[in-house]
Enzyme design. Structure first.
Site, mmCIF file in Angstrom:
data_model
loop_
_atom_site.group_PDB
_atom_site.id
_atom_site.type_symbol
_atom_site.label_atom_id
_atom_site.label_comp_id
_atom_site.label_asym_id
_atom_site.label_seq_id
_atom_site.Cartn_x
_atom_site.Cartn_y
_atom_site.Cartn_z
ATOM 1 N N CYS A 101 26.793 36.295 16.758
ATOM 2 C CA CYS A 101 25.332 37.302 15.986
ATOM 3 C C CYS A 101 24.325 36.706 15.354
ATOM 4 C CB CYS A 101 26.449 38.615 15.298
ATOM 5 S SG CYS A 101 27.072 40.065 16.014
ATOM 6 N N ASP A 102 25.523 35.461 14.352
ATOM 7 C CA ASP A 102 25.028 34.487 13.334
ATOM 8 C C ASP A 102 24.843 33.580 13.462
ATOM 9 O OD1 ASP A 102 24.294 37.156 11.701
ATOM 10 O OD2 ASP A 102 26.770 36.962 10.568
ATOM 11 N N CYS A 153 31.217 36.293 13.238
ATOM 12 C CA CYS A 153 30.939 36.652 14.734
ATOM 13 C C CYS A 153 29.588 35.265 14.281
ATOM 14 C CB CYS A 153 30.086 38.569 14.593
ATOM 15 S SG CYS A 153 28.970 37.842 15.850
HETATM 16 C C1 FAD Z 1 28.765 40.154 9.778
HETATM 17 C C2 FAD Z 1 28.985 41.331 11.555
HETATM 18 C C3 FAD Z 1 28.013 40.474 12.038
HETATM 19 C C4 FAD Z 1 27.384 41.564 12.841
HETATM 20 N N1 FAD Z 1 25.959 40.808 13.474
HETATM 21 C C5 FAD Z 1 26.264 41.319 14.825
HETATM 22 C C6 FAD Z 1 24.439 41.114 15.111
HETATM 23 O O1 FAD Z 1 23.960 40.547 15.023
HETATM 24 N N2 FAD Z 1 24.317 42.178 16.426
HETATM 25 C C7 FAD Z 1 25.527 42.353 17.334
HETATM 26 O O2 FAD Z 1 25.097 42.733 18.021
HETATM 27 N N3 FAD Z 1 26.826 42.699 16.794
HETATM 28 C C8 FAD Z 1 26.797 42.494 15.948
HETATM 29 N N4 FAD Z 1 27.797 42.441 15.163
HETATM 30 C C9 FAD Z 1 29.030 43.078 15.960
HETATM 31 C C10 FAD Z 1 28.428 44.603 15.875
HETATM 32 O O3 FAD Z 1 28.592 45.514 14.229
HETATM 33 C C11 FAD Z 1 30.073 45.549 16.408
HETATM 34 O O4 FAD Z 1 30.080 44.871 17.790
HETATM 35 C C12 FAD Z 1 29.358 46.753 16.616
HETATM 36 O O5 FAD Z 1 28.980 47.376 15.301
HETATM 37 C C13 FAD Z 1 30.628 47.949 17.100
HETATM 38 O O6 FAD Z 1 30.581 49.082 17.460
HETATM 39 P P1 FAD Z 1 31.195 50.050 17.434
HETATM 40 O O7 FAD Z 1 30.872 51.970 17.714
HETATM 41 O O8 FAD Z 1 32.104 50.155 18.383
HETATM 42 O O9 FAD Z 1 31.831 50.704 16.174
HETATM 43 P P2 FAD Z 1 31.607 49.807 14.688
HETATM 44 O O10 FAD Z 1 30.389 49.040 14.135
HETATM 45 O O11 FAD Z 1 32.464 49.281 14.095
HETATM 46 O O12 FAD Z 1 32.521 51.709 13.827
HETATM 47 C C14 FAD Z 1 33.379 51.639 13.560
HETATM 48 C C15 FAD Z 1 33.265 53.380 13.505
HETATM 49 O O13 FAD Z 1 33.722 54.114 13.568
HETATM 50 C C16 FAD Z 1 34.499 54.511 11.580
HETATM 51 N N5 FAD Z 1 35.975 55.360 12.075
HETATM 52 C C17 FAD Z 1 37.279 53.928 12.719
HETATM 53 N N6 FAD Z 1 38.705 54.642 12.372
HETATM 54 C C18 FAD Z 1 38.325 56.435 11.453
HETATM 55 C C19 FAD Z 1 38.943 57.532 12.100
HETATM 56 N N7 FAD Z 1 39.924 57.303 12.426
HETATM 57 N N8 FAD Z 1 38.079 58.858 11.643
HETATM 58 C C20 FAD Z 1 36.321 59.101 12.016
HETATM 59 N N9 FAD Z 1 35.854 58.007 12.296
HETATM 60 C C21 FAD Z 1 36.482 56.549 11.938
HETATM 61 C C22 FAD Z 1 33.726 53.801 11.041
HETATM 62 O O14 FAD Z 1 34.020 54.758 9.888
HETATM 63 C C23 FAD Z 1 32.702 53.086 11.867
HETATM 64 O O15 FAD Z 1 31.579 53.980 11.442
HETATM 65 C C24 FAD Z 1 28.137 41.897 13.877
HETATM 66 C C25 FAD Z 1 29.497 42.450 13.285
HETATM 67 C C26 FAD Z 1 29.848 42.013 11.636
HETATM 68 C C27 FAD Z 1 31.537 41.977 11.825
#
Ligand code: FAD
Length: 318
Positions: free
Chosen positions: A141-142, A138
């Site tokens: 992000c980084d 990302c």
């Molecule tokens: C390496 C990295 C660094 C990042 N750094 C930043 C940063 O510094 N700042 C920033 O704003 N964003 C950052 N991001 C982006 C950020 O992490 C995401 O935008 C954010 O986490 C998305 O949130 P979400 O809740 O939609 O999903 P996710 O965080 O992807 O969470 C998804 C959840 O769904 C669950 N899940 C999936 N399938 C199922 C299922 N069938 N049953 C039950 N549960 C399920 C998973 O276990 C997980 O808990 C980064 C991403 C990465 C990969």
């Protein structure tokens, strides 16, 4: 063996920033939400080190610590957080039927999908070793951590092109590693890359290994797939921009989604094409993909669910 069944008002699938924010709002609206965390409790941010762009943390915070705070807040407000994986859904009638871990059935009046997305990685051991220590998926992000430094980015699509130009504004030099002799990105995006003087394009090039000193990235060895020539570029940041995969396979054929699998929601809302099913976070957002936007849409999903239930109750009691 007889299956265990329970009937709840609000089920939240996933425990990233979107799911936890939905949980906080749904708890406070007395929807008594039940959350299933999935295989990655805390979501994508548990895979990173420092988060500096989430408001409210003036000194920054680590991803795992931040997600622990989200969890504590949701739990304190009454969310029933459970470790488990949604293995199957049936949204053909109300209440919605959701199967947990292939055994338990939950009947839910509303379902909030917050299953996020997973960044695609190259699959190198060195990439995993330095993830969060110079390797990132990302740039927004980084990128800031590599201000004034030399970095590389791998990818050839629109996102890679956009992230390369973003990095070029912060970094001294950006090597862009493209596997073939052309981009997959749109002409306009390619032009932007070509017009950016501090991006050096390496066509027909593949990543062989990320090099480091055991603590952080110091370079990347690349190989020209036509000539076989190898070289090691001195860089401190390595960005992988080869795409994301939304975690929505279990909803395929059941709910409207785009070709990549992002769930479609009505503009300005989290409603899906299925009554009582809402979607928030990266599972429906291929544009912003940030913790704060995921959290924002998690708030929207809980409010949408609460209003849906209130409207239904009104019809029943009227
Ligand atoms: C390496 C990295 C660094 C990042 N750094 C930043 C940063 O510094 N700042 C920033 O704003 N964003 C950052 N991001 C982006 C950020 O992490 C995401 O935008 C954010 O986490 C998305 O949130 P979400 O809740 O939609 O999903 P996710 O965080 O992807 O969470 C998804 C959840 O769904 C669950 N899940 C999936 N399938 C199922 C299922 N069938 N049953 C039950 N549960 C399920 C998973 O276990 C997980 O808990 C980064 C991403 C990465 C990969």
């Amino acid at each position: 063996m007889e299956q265990e069944t329970e009937h709840i008002k609000c089920l939240i699938i996933g425990s990233g920033p979107a799911g936890y924010t939905a949980a906080i709002y749904a708890s406070r609206a007395d929807l008594k939400p039940v959350m299933y965390t999935g295989m990655v409790p805390g979501g994508q941010l548990t895979q990173t080190t420092d988060v500096e762009n989430y408001p409210g943390y003036p000194m920054g915070i680590t991803g795992p610590e931040m997600m622990e705070n989200f969890r504590k807040q949701a739990e304190r407000l009454g969310t029933d957080i459970r470790y488990g994986y949604v293995s199957e859904v049936n949204f053909s009638s109300l209440p919605h039927k959701v199967i947990i871990d292939g055994i338990k059935t939950v009947l839910a009046d509303t379902v909030i999908i917050s299953t996020g997305a997973s960044a695609k990685w190259l699959g190198l051991a060195s990439e995993q070793k330095y993830s969060g220590f110079g390797v990132s998926a990302c740039a927004v992000c980084d990128g800031f951590f590599f201000k004034g430094q030399d970095v590389a980015i791998v990818g050839a699509g629109d996102t890679a092109a956009e992230e390369a130009t973003y990095l070029a504004k912060l970094c001294r030099k950006v090597y862009m590693i493209v596997r073939r002799d052309e981009f997959r990105a749109s002409k306009a995006m390619v032009q932007r890359v070509l017009n950016t003087p501090n991006i050096e394009l390496l066509y027909n090039t593949e990543t062989k290994e990320i090099v480091g000193d055991g603590q952080s990235v110091t370079g990347v060895t690349v190989i020209n797939n036509e000539s076989g020539d190898e070289q090691t570029l001195n860089i401190t940041g390595f960005f992988v921009a080869i795409g994301h995969k939304p975690n929505t396979d279990i909803f395929r054929g059941i709910i409207h989604m785009d070709d990549t699998g992002y769930i479609k929601t009505a503009p300005g809302s989290t409603t899906t094409n299925i009554e009582g099913v809402f979607c928030c976070g990266d599972a429906q957002d291929h544009i912003y993909r940030q913790a704060v936007t995921a959290a924002g849409s998690g708030c929207m999903a809980a409010i949408d669910a609460e209003r849906y239930l209130a409207a239904k109750e009104h019809i029943v009691t009227a």
